[in-house]
Write an enzyme that holds these catalytic residues in place. Structure first.
Site, PDB file in Angstrom:
ATOM      1  N   LYS A 193       0.851  -1.200   0.000  1.00  0.00           N
ATOM      2  CA  LYS A 193       0.000   0.000   0.000  1.00  0.00           C
ATOM      3  C   LYS A 193       0.881   1.242   0.000  1.00  0.00           C
ATOM      4  CE  LYS A 193      -4.040   0.271   2.527  1.00  0.00           C
ATOM      5  NZ  LYS A 193      -4.797  -0.023   3.772  1.00  0.00           N
ATOM      6  N   ILE A 194       0.580   2.130  -0.942  1.00  0.00           N
ATOM      7  CA  ILE A 194       1.392   3.336  -1.126  1.00  0.00           C
ATOM      8  C   ILE A 194       0.445   4.535  -1.195  1.00  0.00           C
ATOM      9  CG2 ILE A 194       3.044   4.460  -2.702  1.00  0.00           C
ATOM     10  CD1 ILE A 194       4.375   1.944  -2.498  1.00  0.00           C
TER      11      ILE A 194
END
Ligand code: E4P
Length: 217
Positions: A85-86
């Protein structure tokens, strides 16, 4: 629509996985802290084992591209099921592009506008997570955002899957499905409530009572 569990709590993941409805799990640093997951990588590895083959999201906390890439590679090394997750920032999307080239899947998070979702898809994200509940908390229309993103993604046949996130109520899960979201990631308590209907409980009780009557008990 696929159902993910939004939790880093192993007990919750184990229980929900046992219900047979999960296609994935999403975590974030807040959920990890809430679950007391100090050694997060071993918790992540265990979540992967509890939901075999499913996409398991784990989030980076750095803000520059190189540090995000280092964190992402470490998380991805835990298990091939891990999706990194970014956050949707310029540095974040640069990392998403690079990770795609390395075969590491990404989930672009903290998305609050259709423009951000389009950018995430343009960078080659595998998943994008619009936050429904946090927008509703501000008096905005979280499910309206999911619907708008779906309209654009369907028009252009983007491969990026949309995860309706920050879900607070069963009705938001249904709303996400009606808006065409590919996935809703749901907290454990909301997932439990999705099963509930008074007529189901009454029906089970009535069938049991009638059956026992027939057996002469
Ligand atoms: C999404 O992947 C996030 O983990 C999560 O849905 C955030 O939800 P919250 O707004 O309840 O913190």
């Amino acid at each position: 629509m696929k159902i993910f569990l939004d939790s880093a709590d192993l007990k919750e993941v184990r229980t929900a996985a046992g219900w047979g409805v999960l296609s994935g799990v999403t975590t974030n640093p807040t959920l990890a802290a809430k679950a007391g997951a100090r050694d997060f990588k071993s918790v992540l590895a265990e979540i992967c084992q509890l939901v075999p083959g499913a996409a398991i999201s784990a989030e980076v906390v750095s803000s520059d591209t190189d540090s995000m890439l280092n964190e992402a590679r470490e998380l991805a090394a835990v298990d091939p099921q891990v999706v990194v997750k970014i956050p949707v920032t310029p540095d974040g999307l640069a990392a998403v592009r690079q990770l795609g080239q390395e075969g590491i899947r990404t989930n672009v998070t903290l998305v609050f506008s259709t423009a951000q979702a389009i950018l995430a898809a343009a960078a080659g994200a595998d998943f994008v997570s619009p936050f429904v509940g946090r927008l509703d908390d501000r008096g905005e229309d979280g499910l309206g955002l999911v619907g708008e993103i779906m309209k654009v993604f369907n028009t252009y046949r983007y491969a990026t899957e949309v995860i309706a996130a920050s879900i607070r109520t069963p009705r938001q899960v249904v709303g996400a499905a009606l808006a065409g979201a590919h996935i809703a990631t749901v907290p454990f308590k909301v997932l439990q409530r999705l099963f509930e209907h008074p007529l189901t409980a009454q029906g089970i009780e009535r069938f049991r009572a009638d059956w026992e009557l027939l057996q002469g008990r």
